[in-house]
Every structure is written in C-alpha cells, then in structure tokens.
Design a protein around this motif. Structure first.
Motif, PDB file in Angstrom:
ATOM      1  N   PHE A   1       0.820  -1.219   0.000  1.00 34.82           N
ATOM      2  CA  PHE A   1       0.000   0.000   0.000  1.00 34.82           C
ATOM      3  C   PHE A   1       0.851   1.266   0.000  1.00 34.82           C
ATOM      4  CE2 PHE A   1       0.697  -0.399   4.543  1.00 34.82           C
ATOM      5  CZ  PHE A   1       0.707   0.914   5.017  1.00 34.82           C
ATOM      6  N   THR A   2       2.058   1.192   0.564  1.00 36.66           N
ATOM      7  CA  THR A   2       2.924   2.380   0.606  1.00 36.66           C
ATOM      8  C   THR A   2       3.430   2.787  -0.778  1.00 36.66           C
ATOM      9  OG1 THR A   2       4.836   0.963   1.062  1.00 36.66           O
ATOM     10  CG2 THR A   2       3.691   1.902   2.955  1.00 36.66           C
ATOM     11  N   ARG A   3       3.306   1.896  -1.748  1.00 36.86           N
ATOM     12  CA  ARG A   3       3.790   2.193  -3.099  1.00 36.86           C
ATOM     13  C   ARG A   3       2.727   2.867  -3.960  1.00 36.86           C
ATOM     14  NH1 ARG A   3       7.486  -3.082  -4.723  1.00 36.86           N
ATOM     15  NH2 ARG A   3       8.570  -3.250  -2.714  1.00 36.86           N
ATOM     16  N   ARG A   4       1.548   3.034  -3.417  1.00 39.39           N
ATOM     17  CA  ARG A   4       0.469   3.678  -4.168  1.00 39.39           C
ATOM     18  C   ARG A   4       0.846   5.122  -4.489  1.00 39.39           C
ATOM     19  NH1 ARG A   4      -3.354   0.570  -6.625  1.00 39.39           N
ATOM     20  NH2 ARG A   4      -4.651  -0.569  -5.146  1.00 39.39           N
ATOM     21  N   LYS A   5       0.570   5.525  -5.725  1.00 44.95           N
ATOM     22  CA  LYS A   5       0.904   6.880  -6.160  1.00 44.95           C
ATOM     23  C   LYS A   5      -0.136   7.893  -5.717  1.00 44.95           C
ATOM     24  CE  LYS A   5       3.520   5.272 -10.179  1.00 44.95           C
ATOM     25  NZ  LYS A   5       3.635   5.281 -11.660  1.00 44.95           N
ATOM     26  N   SER A   6      -1.345   7.443  -5.408  1.00 40.94           N
ATOM     27  CA  SER A   6      -2.390   8.359  -4.960  1.00 40.94           C
ATOM     28  C   SER A   6      -2.837   7.982  -3.553  1.00 40.94           C
ATOM     29  CB  SER A   6      -3.588   8.344  -5.907  1.00 40.94           C
ATOM     30  OG  SER A   6      -4.319   7.140  -5.773  1.00 40.94           O
ATOM     31  N   SER A   7      -3.122   8.994  -2.738  1.00 40.08           N
ATOM     32  CA  SER A   7      -3.543   8.734  -1.363  1.00 40.08           C
ATOM     33  C   SER A   7      -4.891   8.014  -1.330  1.00 40.08           C
ATOM     34  CB  SER A   7      -3.627  10.042  -0.581  1.00 40.08           C
ATOM     35  OG  SER A   7      -4.580  10.922  -1.176  1.00 40.08           O
ATOM     36  N   SER A   8      -5.749   8.280  -2.319  1.00 35.78           N
ATOM     37  CA  SER A   8      -7.060   7.633  -2.327  1.00 35.78           C
ATOM     38  C   SER A   8      -6.926   6.123  -2.482  1.00 35.78           C
ATOM     39  CB  SER A   8      -7.924   8.211  -3.447  1.00 35.78           C
ATOM     40  OG  SER A   8      -7.349   7.956  -4.714  1.00 35.78           O
ATOM     41  N   LYS A   9      -6.002   5.658  -3.332  1.00 29.37           N
ATOM     42  CA  LYS A   9      -5.811   4.215  -3.511  1.00 29.37           C
ATOM     43  C   LYS A   9      -5.140   3.608  -2.283  1.00 29.37           C
ATOM     44  CE  LYS A   9      -5.771   4.102  -8.556  1.00 29.37           C
ATOM     45  NZ  LYS A   9      -5.032   3.693  -9.778  1.00 29.37           N
ATOM     46  N   LEU A  10      -4.223   4.351  -1.667  1.00 30.82           N
ATOM     47  CA  LEU A  10      -3.595   3.874  -0.436  1.00 30.82           C
ATOM     48  C   LEU A  10      -4.651   3.652   0.644  1.00 30.82           C
ATOM     49  CD1 LEU A  10      -0.379   5.271   1.226  1.00 30.82           C
ATOM     50  CD2 LEU A  10      -2.464   5.028   2.569  1.00 30.82           C
ATOM     51  N   LEU A  11      -5.550   4.606   0.796  1.00 29.39           N
ATOM     52  CA  LEU A  11      -6.598   4.498   1.803  1.00 29.39           C
ATOM     53  C   LEU A  11      -7.574   3.369   1.473  1.00 29.39           C
ATOM     54  CD1 LEU A  11      -7.278   8.299   2.357  1.00 29.39           C
ATOM     55  CD2 LEU A  11      -6.144   6.737   3.952  1.00 29.39           C
ATOM     56  N   LYS A  12      -7.835   3.140   0.180  1.00 28.06           N
ATOM     57  CA  LYS A  12      -8.700   2.026  -0.221  1.00 28.06           C
ATOM     58  C   LYS A  12      -8.074   0.691   0.191  1.00 28.06           C
ATOM     59  CE  LYS A  12     -12.426   3.469  -2.531  1.00 28.06           C
ATOM     60  NZ  LYS A  12     -12.408   4.861  -2.097  1.00 28.06           N
ATOM     61  N   ASP A  13      -6.744   0.591   0.077  1.00 28.05           N
ATOM     62  CA  ASP A  13      -6.063  -0.633   0.483  1.00 28.05           C
ATOM     63  C   ASP A  13      -6.197  -0.870   1.982  1.00 28.05           C
ATOM     64  OD1 ASP A  13      -5.296  -1.074  -2.120  1.00 28.05           O
ATOM     65  OD2 ASP A  13      -3.210  -0.478  -1.842  1.00 28.05           O
ATOM     66  N   LEU A  14      -5.996   0.192   2.773  1.00 27.77           N
ATOM     67  CA  LEU A  14      -6.123   0.058   4.224  1.00 27.77           C
ATOM     68  C   LEU A  14      -7.560  -0.281   4.611  1.00 27.77           C
ATOM     69  CD1 LEU A  14      -3.888   3.030   5.409  1.00 27.77           C
ATOM     70  CD2 LEU A  14      -3.322   0.591   5.417  1.00 27.77           C
ATOM     71  N   TYR A  15      -8.511   0.369   3.951  1.00 33.46           N
ATOM     72  CA  TYR A  15      -9.927   0.044   4.165  1.00 33.46           C
ATOM     73  C   TYR A  15     -10.180  -1.430   3.852  1.00 33.46           C
ATOM     74  CZ  TYR A  15     -14.640  -0.847   2.437  1.00 33.46           C
ATOM     75  OH  TYR A  15     -15.847  -1.424   2.167  1.00 33.46           O
ATOM     76  N   GLY A  16      -9.603  -1.919   2.747  1.00 34.02           N
ATOM     77  CA  GLY A  16      -9.807  -3.310   2.347  1.00 34.02           C
ATOM     78  C   GLY A  16      -9.292  -4.286   3.385  1.00 34.02           C
TER      79      GLY A  16
END
Length: 259
Positions: A168-183
């Motif tokens: 998740f730390t490699r995500r280029k956008s914060s929205s996708k990073l947060l989606k991963d943590l939510y998942g």
C-alpha cells in the motif's frame, strides 16, 4: 453499485475468457465483492466499497489451453482494447460496458524473475504488468462460483490482506492507499466467520514469510505513527456504513502485527 451488478460483471468476465479462467485469478478491489457475494454469509449487510476495475493475476507461464488467446476471447466478447503508456510492450487494458457500468480489465503478474523484473510481459496474448510480492497471491487462491454458475478463482483473503500490507505504501495516490487500508479492515472484520478464516490464514502466512512480514509490520506501524487527523478522517470515510473508526482500526492492526 448493487450486488447484482457485481455478480453480472464477474460472471460475464469469467465467461468471456473461456478456458483461461483456470489460470486467471481475480485480485484487487473486486476480490472483496467475491468474498461478500459467494464465500461469506449472504445475510451480512455491510457491502464493500465499489470498484470498476478487475485486477486479473496470471502466472508468467501458462499452457496454451485454447486455440484463441485471452485477447481474442475478450475481443470476441465485446471488450475494447487500449494502451495506457508507451512502454514496450505497452501497458494495456480492456474495457466494456456491463450492466450499465464501464468495467476495465488489467492483467498483472509477479516480478519474481532475474531479468527485466519490472518490464511488462506478454502472457496468453495479453500484456501483464509485473508487481512485487505477487507470487503469494498467485499461489494462495480460493475457488468460487457465481450465481449463474461461472467458476473462477480469487486471491485467498489472508493473502489479499498480506499483499496489501506489503504494497500500500507504493500507491501513487492517497485515495488508492486508503482504499487498500480500508480493504484490510473490511476483510478482517466485516465478513463474519469468513473474516475469522482470513485472520487464521494471515497468521499462517506471517510464519511462512517472516521476512516479508517484517516489511509489512514496518509499513503499517509507520503509517499509523505518522497519519494526520485529516488522514484518519479520510480513512474512516472509506466505509459508507460508518463502522470504520480509528480506534477499531488501530486495534485490528495491533492484532495483525502481534501474530
């Protein structure tokens, strides 16, 4: 997005790729819908956040099981092919409107190779993007059946959480990073007995892949230690049902990292 829409999308995708479904594994956000629709208690109410992209994982080596490759199957099923960059081979995607929604298919593979590990590769007629740590997701899978009896494979829930924690730390956008943590939170807490199964599998994987687990542990600790109040609010907002809270998320992560 209604559950019936997800079932229609998943079923049509599996039908479209024919015999290749045996080697294509669904990951990413659509895995959450598969868990909810086909593998967990259908009475559970908290549906996952919607996505219109199907991340399709495929091993680097697959037998030629059909005279038509995957690209040909998708073309005949009405998917439109387009390139997303100018790499050689170029990253590509396949798009089709299914049940009123535009669905995008991308193919991913592992980067566990000595040469050109970050270079796109053609597998079964489609271009697959290499992704770190994907070997685990390719090896740890679960079979499912849609309501229209299409058979497919999905990344097993413990492996899904493990991979997200690694990447998740490699995500280029914060929205996708947060989606991963939510998942991670959703799979671990919102699917009843299936979530208990996911946690048990995650525990097993931490022991089998202890070095990777240390990376995962560092990633999650660093995010929690440095997240701002605004980022916590944005994470909580990922869950439309309002069940995701900072305290419960921290409790979950502490539980995961204690394995």
């Amino acid at each position: 997005m209604k559950q019936s829409q997800e079932d229609k999308i998943i079923s049509e995708f599996l039908n479209s790729i024919g015999l290749w479904r045996e080697f294509v594994i669904i990951g990413g956000g659509f895995a959450l819908f598969i868990y909810k629709l086909y593998l967990a208690d259908p009475k559970l109410e908290n549906a996952p956040v919607g996505t219109r992209d199907i991340d399709s994982l495929i091993p680097r080596r697959v037998p030629e099981i059909s005279k038509k490759n995957i690209a040909k199957h998708l073309h005949e099923a009405g998917f439109t092919h387009f390139f997303k960059d100018v790499d050689v081979p170029a990253t590509e995607a396949y798009v089709k409107e299914i049940n009123g929604l535009e669905v995008e298919i991308e193919f991913l593979t592992d980067s566990a190779t000595r040469n050109d590990k970050n270079k796109n590769v053609v597998i079964g007629g489609v271009v697959a993007q290499p992704l770190s740590y994907l070997t685990l997701s390719l090896q740890t899978t679960t079979e499912f059946q849609t309501y229209s009896s299409e058979i497919g494979r999905v990344v097993s829930p413990g492996a899904w959480m493990f991979h997200k924690g690694l990447t998740f730390t490699r995500r280029k956008s914060s929205s996708k990073l947060l989606k991963d943590l939510y998942g991670i939170w959703y799979v671990a807490t919102q699917l009843g007995d299936f979530s208990d199964h996911a946690l048990a599998e995650f525990d097993m994987l931490t022991k089998l892949h202890s070095k990777w687990f240390e990376t995962l542990r560092k990633n999650l600790h660093n995010w929690i230690d440095n997240a701002t109040p605004a980022e916590w609010s944005q994470l909580e907002a990922q869950d439309p049902a309002g069940k995701l809270k900072k305290m419960s998320f921290e409790r979950l992560i502490n539980k995961l990292l204690a394995f």
